[in-house]
Design a protein around this motif. Structure first.
Motif, PDB file in Angstrom:
ATOM      1  N   GLU A  82      18.198  28.158  16.906  1.00 58.13           N
ATOM      2  CA  GLU A  82      17.533  26.971  17.727  1.00 58.13           C
ATOM      3  C   GLU A  82      18.305  26.434  18.749  1.00 58.13           C
ATOM      4  O   GLU A  82      19.611  26.037  18.563  1.00 58.13           O
ATOM      5  CB  GLU A  82      16.817  26.092  16.797  1.00 58.13           C
ATOM      6  CG  GLU A  82      17.879  25.136  16.163  1.00 58.13           C
ATOM      7  CD  GLU A  82      17.106  24.055  15.285  1.00 58.13           C
ATOM      8  OE1 GLU A  82      15.835  23.653  15.314  1.00 58.13           O
ATOM      9  OE2 GLU A  82      17.956  23.530  14.433  1.00 58.13           O
ATOM     10  N   HIS A  83      17.793  26.225  19.950  1.00 53.78           N
ATOM     11  CA  HIS A  83      18.691  25.693  21.076  1.00 53.78           C
ATOM     12  C   HIS A  83      19.584  26.412  21.730  1.00 53.78           C
ATOM     13  O   HIS A  83      20.179  26.229  22.734  1.00 53.78           O
ATOM     14  CB  HIS A  83      19.020  24.255  20.721  1.00 53.78           C
ATOM     15  CG  HIS A  83      17.896  23.331  20.176  1.00 53.78           C
ATOM     16  ND1 HIS A  83      17.247  22.961  21.042  1.00 53.78           N
ATOM     17  CD2 HIS A  83      17.741  22.755  19.061  1.00 53.78           C
ATOM     18  CE1 HIS A  83      16.291  22.058  19.968  1.00 53.78           C
ATOM     19  NE2 HIS A  83      16.814  22.110  19.111  1.00 53.78           N
ATOM     20  N   GLU A 131      13.835  28.371  27.127  1.00 56.67           N
ATOM     21  CA  GLU A 131      13.624  26.985  26.431  1.00 56.67           C
ATOM     22  C   GLU A 131      13.245  27.424  25.107  1.00 56.67           C
ATOM     23  O   GLU A 131      12.326  28.215  24.906  1.00 56.67           O
ATOM     24  CB  GLU A 131      12.352  26.293  27.138  1.00 56.67           C
ATOM     25  CG  GLU A 131      12.395  24.850  26.731  1.00 56.67           C
ATOM     26  CD  GLU A 131      11.594  24.059  27.693  1.00 56.67           C
ATOM     27  OE1 GLU A 131      11.268  22.698  27.507  1.00 56.67           O
ATOM     28  OE2 GLU A 131      10.926  24.418  28.493  1.00 56.67           O
ATOM     29  N   PHE A 132      13.861  26.568  24.092  1.00 54.51           N
ATOM     30  CA  PHE A 132      13.586  27.072  22.553  1.00 54.51           C
ATOM     31  C   PHE A 132      12.154  25.971  22.378  1.00 54.51           C
ATOM     32  O   PHE A 132      12.236  24.927  22.456  1.00 54.51           O
ATOM     33  CB  PHE A 132      14.703  26.544  21.669  1.00 54.51           C
ATOM     34  CG  PHE A 132      14.218  26.656  20.266  1.00 54.51           C
ATOM     35  CD1 PHE A 132      14.039  27.820  19.614  1.00 54.51           C
ATOM     36  CD2 PHE A 132      14.117  25.576  19.927  1.00 54.51           C
ATOM     37  CE1 PHE A 132      13.506  27.666  18.324  1.00 54.51           C
ATOM     38  CE2 PHE A 132      14.100  25.290  18.183  1.00 54.51           C
ATOM     39  CZ  PHE A 132      13.536  26.340  17.914  1.00 54.51           C
ATOM     40  N   HIS A 133      11.262  26.820  21.662  1.00 56.04           N
ATOM     41  CA  HIS A 133      10.091  26.004  20.893  1.00 56.04           C
ATOM     42  C   HIS A 133      10.148  26.233  19.587  1.00 56.04           C
ATOM     43  O   HIS A 133      10.252  27.340  19.090  1.00 56.04           O
ATOM     44  CB  HIS A 133       8.663  26.054  21.728  1.00 56.04           C
ATOM     45  CG  HIS A 133       8.799  26.013  23.173  1.00 56.04           C
ATOM     46  ND1 HIS A 133       8.642  24.604  23.761  1.00 56.04           N
ATOM     47  CD2 HIS A 133       8.925  26.862  24.095  1.00 56.04           C
ATOM     48  CE1 HIS A 133       8.627  24.678  24.993  1.00 56.04           C
ATOM     49  NE2 HIS A 133       8.833  26.100  25.378  1.00 56.04           N
ATOM     50  N   VAL A 184      19.634  45.607  26.550  1.00 57.77           N
ATOM     51  CA  VAL A 184      18.687  45.041  26.889  1.00 57.77           C
ATOM     52  C   VAL A 184      19.135  43.561  27.199  1.00 57.77           C
ATOM     53  O   VAL A 184      19.851  43.084  25.908  1.00 57.77           O
ATOM     54  CB  VAL A 184      17.618  44.950  25.725  1.00 57.77           C
ATOM     55  CG1 VAL A 184      16.338  43.933  26.198  1.00 57.77           C
ATOM     56  CG2 VAL A 184      17.192  46.379  25.750  1.00 57.77           C
ATOM     57  N   MET A 185      19.196  42.968  28.404  1.00 50.77           N
ATOM     58  CA  MET A 185      19.796  41.583  28.522  1.00 50.77           C
ATOM     59  C   MET A 185      19.093  40.587  27.587  1.00 50.77           C
ATOM     60  O   MET A 185      17.789  40.299  27.575  1.00 50.77           O
ATOM     61  CB  MET A 185      19.634  41.307  29.969  1.00 50.77           C
ATOM     62  CG  MET A 185      20.120  39.834  30.296  1.00 50.77           C
ATOM     63  SD  MET A 185      21.906  39.842  30.326  1.00 50.77           S
ATOM     64  CE  MET A 185      22.121  38.223  30.452  1.00 50.77           C
ATOM     65  N   PRO A 186      19.976  40.026  26.832  1.00 50.88           N
ATOM     66  CA  PRO A 186      19.575  38.882  25.745  1.00 50.88           C
ATOM     67  C   PRO A 186      19.300  37.594  26.618  1.00 50.88           C
ATOM     68  O   PRO A 186      19.627  37.515  27.608  1.00 50.88           O
ATOM     69  CB  PRO A 186      20.713  38.899  25.168  1.00 50.88           C
ATOM     70  CG  PRO A 186      21.992  38.892  25.732  1.00 50.88           C
ATOM     71  CD  PRO A 186      21.805  40.134  26.589  1.00 50.88           C
ATOM     72  N   GLU A 187      18.564  36.738  25.887  1.00 50.16           N
ATOM     73  CA  GLU A 187      18.098  35.460  26.608  1.00 50.16           C
ATOM     74  C   GLU A 187      18.711  34.314  25.406  1.00 50.16           C
ATOM     75  O   GLU A 187      18.501  33.036  25.722  1.00 50.16           O
ATOM     76  CB  GLU A 187      16.406  35.363  26.568  1.00 50.16           C
ATOM     77  CG  GLU A 187      15.892  36.729  27.318  1.00 50.16           C
ATOM     78  CD  GLU A 187      14.427  36.628  27.188  1.00 50.16           C
ATOM     79  OE1 GLU A 187      13.812  37.057  28.117  1.00 50.16           O
ATOM     80  OE2 GLU A 187      13.797  36.178  26.010  1.00 50.16           O
ATOM     81  N   GLY A 188      19.363  34.462  24.476  1.00 47.99           N
ATOM     82  CA  GLY A 188      19.710  33.530  23.726  1.00 47.99           C
ATOM     83  C   GLY A 188      20.529  34.078  22.464  1.00 47.99           C
ATOM     84  O   GLY A 188      20.813  35.397  22.469  1.00 47.99           O
ATOM     85  N   PRO A 200      15.410  32.032  18.237  1.00 43.96           N
ATOM     86  CA  PRO A 200      16.010  33.233  18.912  1.00 43.96           C
ATOM     87  C   PRO A 200      16.092  34.335  17.956  1.00 43.96           C
ATOM     88  O   PRO A 200      16.496  34.221  16.542  1.00 43.96           O
ATOM     89  CB  PRO A 200      17.029  32.673  19.649  1.00 43.96           C
ATOM     90  CG  PRO A 200      16.686  31.277  19.952  1.00 43.96           C
ATOM     91  CD  PRO A 200      16.087  31.026  18.533  1.00 43.96           C
ATOM     92  N   SER A 201      16.283  35.481  18.326  1.00 40.96           N
ATOM     93  CA  SER A 201      16.282  36.678  17.288  1.00 40.96           C
ATOM     94  C   SER A 201      17.976  37.257  17.314  1.00 40.96           C
ATOM     95  O   SER A 201      18.799  37.342  18.091  1.00 40.96           O
ATOM     96  CB  SER A 201      15.499  37.955  18.133  1.00 40.96           C
ATOM     97  OG  SER A 201      15.987  38.865  17.334  1.00 40.96           O
ATOM     98  N   ASN A 202      18.061  37.391  15.931  1.00 41.10           N
ATOM     99  CA  ASN A 202      19.209  38.248  15.502  1.00 41.10           C
ATOM    100  C   ASN A 202      18.393  39.781  15.041  1.00 41.10           C
ATOM    101  O   ASN A 202      17.765  39.436  14.014  1.00 41.10           O
ATOM    102  CB  ASN A 202      19.979  37.863  14.578  1.00 41.10           C
ATOM    103  CG  ASN A 202      20.992  38.676  13.524  1.00 41.10           C
ATOM    104  OD1 ASN A 202      21.406  39.581  14.521  1.00 41.10           O
ATOM    105  ND2 ASN A 202      21.548  38.224  12.654  1.00 41.10           N
ATOM    106  N   PRO A 203      18.603  40.682  15.738  1.00 48.24           N
ATOM    107  CA  PRO A 203      19.674  41.220  16.634  1.00 48.24           C
ATOM    108  C   PRO A 203      19.380  41.225  17.851  1.00 48.24           C
ATOM    109  O   PRO A 203      20.634  41.556  18.700  1.00 48.24           O
ATOM    110  CB  PRO A 203      20.030  42.693  15.940  1.00 48.24           C
ATOM    111  CG  PRO A 203      18.796  43.217  15.742  1.00 48.24           C
ATOM    112  CD  PRO A 203      17.850  42.072  15.202  1.00 48.24           C
TER     113      PRO A 203
END
Length: 524
Positions: free
Chosen positions: A224-225, A232-234, A408-412, A190-193
């Motif tokens: 991760e996770h 879902e994280f892959h 922008v709504m985040p996902e993780g 997952p992304s920062n920022p």
């Protein structure tokens, strides 16, 4: 000429200075304001521990106490790859088990322990790229990639992420950026920022671009996770059949112990592309320092094995909505998409089966993993179906009602990116100017998009206590209302209501957090 002191910094040190360590333009403003005793609503630091509301699991603390008390981990440990000291083999074996999944089984010999995830990224970039070559990094993206690369004379080229598509990679632009001097692609997921999470199909698309151009991937997966319900994280390396991937992660974010400096690299290379040179290069480079923290190495097997699912779940409760926990409730039989013990907590949103105090049929004791043909898992998470307000939704719902802003709504992960429609704030020359003045007027400190090579946006951190986040968003609303102009505004925006609910709770008392320009980058 020998009777005077003449000590100059090296050309390498000067190059790193030139690269500009993130947040320097804004940090002096904050450092100038805080001595005056002003309260600051700090929404910038990526260190999840600074506010005291996110604490490590007791099992993590027990593990390091046991490691310290054993007196087995006071000496030097192998940097990487040496297997004549069994007590240190266990740490790599633990990481291999933790990182294995249905898609891939990690061999302990493919694990390199590092001093934090930033140390892992440094090793990967240095091992793969030469001065004059380039690496591809996301835009917006974590600035340390540029700092590490350009300090070594390695060029940086950026590929775009698409905010209108949840910050997915612009695959065409990624391919356009590849050239004969490109040494590697960095993927942050997952992304920062951005707080984005790539789905499985998109990751395969990214791998296909890398395969066509014969480019290895450095996967920054420190979050991760840490994904929100419905996502879902892959791991990218687990999906790759041809492209060699160096996956970088560690204990920093998910386990809430960034200062313990424990990270790792996992080499995913099913076709042996790295065997001839890169593996040896990573091992040689790792010997510049004498291994990572040995006390934490000793604790690593217990940390990765004993940290309960409830701990991960409770952290996500703060960052985003799952379900409220209650130890008085019964056990749920939960459907999971993975056989891995690190059950994706998004499943808690998928209407678990009936409450049961008994283990599933087959005799599994309470809390043990139990698998059926439907991949069900018997998980010791006590839940009750009561939705909780949380930081990601609080921030998004409050900011989306502010004219001139586009969250922008985040996902993780731990962040939310917010677009600033600068045409509606014409008195400011840039989003940096906009945010500098917001610090002055409202004592709210957010990182400008320029820190992530993405002007016109700001980033807020979601790990702050909810009441402070609400107050910060309310102050942002007041600030925007004072400076917003409807000149050249669209008819849609003219019709929008100027409204933002004021927090009902009292203004919180904040603890001043000291920041220094040279140290903000590590916490971003």
């Amino acid at each position: 000429q020998f009777n005077i002191w003449s000590c100059r910094s090296s050309s390498l040190a000067e190059e790193y200075t030139r690269v500009d360590m993130v947040a320097v333009p804004t940090a002096p403003i904050v450092n100038a304001l805080w001595p005056k005793g002003l309260l600051m609503y700090v929404c910038v630091l990526g260190d999840p521990t600074v506010f005291g509301n996110l604490l490590p699991s007791p099992e993590v603390l027990d593990a390091v106490r046991e490691s310290l008390g054993s007196l087995r981990y006071n000496g030097y440990a192998p940097s990487v790859g040496e297997w004549n000291q069994p007590r240190y083999i266990e740490a790599r074996e633990a990481v291999a088990r933790y990182s294995s999944s249905v898609d891939v089984t990690v061999d302990p010999k493919d694990v390199l322990l590092c001093s934090g995830c930033s140390g892992a990224l440094d090793l990967c970039i240095t091992a793969l790229a030469n001065p004059g070559q380039n690496i591809l990094v996301p835009r917006p993206g974590f600035s340390i990639y540029r700092t590490l690369a350009e300090g070594l004379g390695i060029k940086v080229k950026s590929y775009n992420l698409k905010p209108e598509r949840g910050w997915m990679v612009d695959l065409d632009h990624l391919e356009e950026q590849c050239d004969e001097k490109t040494a590697a692609i960095i993927i942050n997921n997952p992304s920062n920022p951005c707080g984005s999470v790539f789905n499985r199909e998109h990751l395969f698309d990214i791998l296909e671009v890398a395969r066509r151009n014969f480019l290895p991937i450095i996967a920054d997966e420190i979050y991760e996770h840490m994904v929100f319900p419905g996502k879902e994280f892959h791991s990218l390396g687990s999906l790759s059949l041809e492209v060699p991937v160096l996956s970088c992660s560690g204990l920093t974010k998910r386990f809430l112990i960034p200062g313990w400096r424990m990270g790792w690299i996992i080499i995913h290379d099913r076709n042996g592309v790295f065997d001839q040179e890169v593996r040896k290069g990573l091992q040689r480079l790792s010997q510049r320092i004498i291994g990572s923290n040995t006390l934490v190495q000793g604790a690593l097997p217990a940390i990765l094995k004993n940290t309960p699912q409830e701990f991960y779940y409770n952290t996500l409760c703060i960052l985003q909505t799952v379900l409220a926990t209650d130890r008085r409730e019964g056990l749920f039989l939960i459907h999971s998409r993975t056989y891995d013990l690190n059950i994706n907590l998004s499943i808690l949103r998928e209407n678990p089966l009936e409450v049961s105090q008994d283990p599933p049929r087959g005799g599994s004791p309470p809390g043990d993993k139990h698998l059926t043909g439907r991949k069900a898992a018997f998980c010791p998470v006590r839940v009750r179906a009561v939705p909780t307000r949380n930081n990601a939704l609080v921030a998004f719902e409050m900011l989306k009602n502010i004219e001139g802003l586009r969250p922008v709504m985040p996902e993780g992960a731990m962040y939310i990116m917010v677009g600033i429609n600068m045409e509606h704030f014409p008195e400011f020359s840039s989003e940096l100017h906009f945010l500098e003045q917001m610090v002055t007027e409202e004592s709210v400190f957010c990182l400008p998009g320029q820190c992530f090579d993405y002007p016109g946006y700001m980033r807020l951190v979601l790990s702050v206590p909810e009441e402070q986040l609400r107050e910060a968003c309310h102050r942002i609303a007041n600030y925007c209302a004072r400076h917003f102009t409807i000149s050249s505004i669209s008819p849609y925006l003219v019709q929008r209501k100027h409204s933002l609910p004021c927090p009902t709770q009292a203004q919180p008392t904040l603890t001043t957090i000291s920041t220094k320009a040279g140290g903000i980058e590590d916490d971003m």
